[in-house]
Write an enzyme that holds these catalytic residues in place. Structure first.
Site, PDB file in Angstrom:
ATOM      1  N   SER A 199       5.051  -5.653   0.115  1.00 49.95           N
ATOM      2  CA  SER A 199       3.647  -5.825   0.464  1.00 49.95           C
ATOM      3  C   SER A 199       3.492  -6.789   1.634  1.00 49.95           C
ATOM      4  CB  SER A 199       2.870  -6.377  -0.740  1.00 49.95           C
ATOM      5  OG  SER A 199       3.407  -7.619  -1.149  1.00 49.95           O
ATOM      6  N   HIS A 228       3.708   1.608  -1.400  1.00 50.39           N
ATOM      7  CA  HIS A 228       3.130   0.338  -1.843  1.00 50.39           C
ATOM      8  C   HIS A 228       2.224   0.571  -3.037  1.00 50.39           C
ATOM      9  CE1 HIS A 228       0.333  -3.303  -1.195  1.00 50.39           C
ATOM     10  NE2 HIS A 228       1.374  -3.653  -1.922  1.00 50.39           N
ATOM     11  N   ASN A 263      -4.340  -5.158   1.677  1.00 46.90           N
ATOM     12  CA  ASN A 263      -4.097  -6.605   1.760  1.00 46.90           C
ATOM     13  C   ASN A 263      -4.545  -7.178   3.101  1.00 46.90           C
ATOM     14  OD1 ASN A 263      -3.137  -6.785  -0.823  1.00 46.90           O
ATOM     15  ND2 ASN A 263      -0.992  -6.641  -0.257  1.00 46.90           N
TER      16      ASN A 263
END
Length: 483
Positions: free
Chosen positions: A205, A226, A276
């Site tokens: 990540s 992911h 993210n």
């Protein structure tokens, strides 16, 4: 109105508001029609139902949810004219930690033969127990019979040897976030999987896919999968395409993730990928607000009212403060001061606060994981001069930073379409589904309004709010991301 109907209306309305926070108009409209139908002639009741339905159909919430549904259907499609590079029958997973165990269970549940490699006996036993627990839960919920669960668990081979991975068509690594360790794992696999093609997928990540793929014998077979934690509950998977990842490899990864029941969004290699990347500035700005003296209760209330499933401070604890701190450092290296350090983050790292899993973080927790209130040790680190802000101000501060980062992602070509980006944020973070995602939300507000909000925030809250060039272009031309 009969007193019985009044009681029903009051109780039903309260229940609907509790579930929807007033963000979804259809349940209230349905209640209104149902109650009116008790006293209206049939023809009038049907006419009222038609009018309410027509209003809802063309409303913003309906349009956003329909768009989300269509995006989910599009996400199932493989690249046009491309066949998967391998037919995946046997899946290898490196690592039996929290993420590795979740991936093993998901693959076994989907019917794949799985080989789980974990070199440490203690981690292996812990992973086995976690996987068995997930299958036991499915039996308790009557999603599987005991026989079916045992059969799928029996399709998993647990090993500490690379040689047992020789028949794998796809290997997913979920080991420590270290470039050298991941490259060494790939080298070991290339020694034992010979005479056939296999796809290697990293669950990183925070690391660069392109950097990890440098040592691969065939970088076209190297991609990213992911997953989000917990794997068995989170519906999204980001398939990451590096500079040399072939479309045929992307097709194989999309097909595999789809068979796990996941919705797939394809992203280019970039720090944080999509979710993210956009989430980090949001969490960072929430920390800044908290540190500056804005009451934590107000921050949480503002964003749950906005439609997020939980407030940003609770989310930090839920994900784990150690993980969030690491991600913010990674994003700081990639994005600079737009995601930097703060006094609170320094305190978190110094005192090794973990969040919910450690019983103490931004909040305190009891032995069952129930929040007990804000951590007084942390409150001592924030400004002792309370800084009250209207909920709408807090919402703008935290929503607009996501809108801005989303626009930057589009400009950089990290994702192909605004619909994919919005879908990733809804499924990966719970971004208010009724808004349609950050870019749809920006279009609903209007490009000029967004530009005005960003301009003001840039003056009062810093460089993180410098409007993305693409936002400025839309404001100047009146164009949109999604309409």
């Amino acid at each position: 109105v009969p007193i019985g109907q009044m009681v029903i209306r009051k109780q039903a309305t309260a229940g609907i508001m509790k579930e929807t926070r007033g963000n979804y108009p259809a349940p209230l409209a349905a209640l209104k029609v149902a109650l009116a139908g008790l006293s209206l002639p049939e023809e009038k009741a049907f006419e009222m139902e038609s009018r309410e339905f027509a209003k809802l159909c063309v409303g913003e919430v309906s349009q956003s949810l329909v768009r989300m549904f269509l995006s989910m259907q599009d996400a199932k499609k493989l690249p046009a004219g491309v066949s998967p590079v391998v037919q995946v029958k046997t899946v290898g997973v490196l690592g039996c930690g929290v993420m590795g165990a979740g991936i093993v269970q998901a693959a076994a549940f989907a019917g794949y033969k799985v080989v789980a490699r974990e070199p440490f006996a203690k981690s292996m036993e812990k992973g086995k127990a976690a996987i068995k627990g997930m299958f036991d839960e499915l039996v308790e919920r009557r999603k599987l019979t005991r026989e079916e669960a045992d059969k799928r668990f029996g399709n998993i081979t647990f090993t500490d040897k690379y040689t047992d991975l020789a028949d794998c068509d796809l290997v997913i690594e979920a080991i420590i976030e270290d470039v050298k360790a991941k490259q060494e794992a790939l080298a070991e696999l290339e020694k034992v999987i010979v005479g056939k093609k296999f796809v290697f997928a990293t669950n990183t990540s925070s690391l660069s896919l392109n950097e990890l793929a440098v040592t691969a014998k065939d970088p076209s077979l190297f991609g990213g999968l992911h997953f989000f934690n917990p794997v068995h509950k989170m519906p999204l998977v980001e398939v990451v395409q590096g500079d040399k990842t072939s479309d045929a490899t992307v097709a194989a990864l999309k097909l595999f993730a789809g068979k796990l029941g996941k919705t797939v969004v394809t992203t280019k290699d970039s720090a944080g990928f999509i979710v993210n990347r956009i989430l980090a500035p949001y969490l960072y700005e929430a920390i800044r607000l908290f540190e500056d003296g804005v009451p934590g209760e107000d921050i949480e209330k503002a964003m749950t009212k906005f439609g997020m499933p939980m407030g940003p401070l609770a989310l930090l604890d839920e994900v784990g403060l150690d993980i969030c701190s690491k991600v913010i450092h990674v994003m700081n290296a990639a994005l600079g001061d737009r995601v930097g350090g703060t006094k609170l983050l320094d305190f978190v790292e110094k005192t090794k606060l973990l969040g919910k899993k450690g019983g103490k973080g931004i909040y305190l927790y009891d032995e069952k994981g129930k929040r007990l209130g804000f951590n007084p040790d942390l409150l001592a680190q924030v400004s002792q001069t309370p800084k009250k802000k209207k909920l709408e101000e807090i919402q703008d501060r935290l929503a607009m930073v996501m809108v801005n980062e989303a626009a930057l992602c589009m400009a950089e070509g990290i994702v192909d379409t605004a619909a994919e980006l919005d879908l990733a944020m809804i499924l990966g973070t719970g971004f208010s589904p009724f808004t349609g995602g950050p870019l749809r939300y920006a279009d609903t507000l209007g490009s000029r309004v967004v530009q005005q909000k960003m301009g003001l925030l840039h003056q009062v809250a810093g460089e993180n709010y410098k409007p993305a060039a693409l936002l400025a272009e839309h404001a100047a031309s009146g164009t949109t991301f999604t309409r």
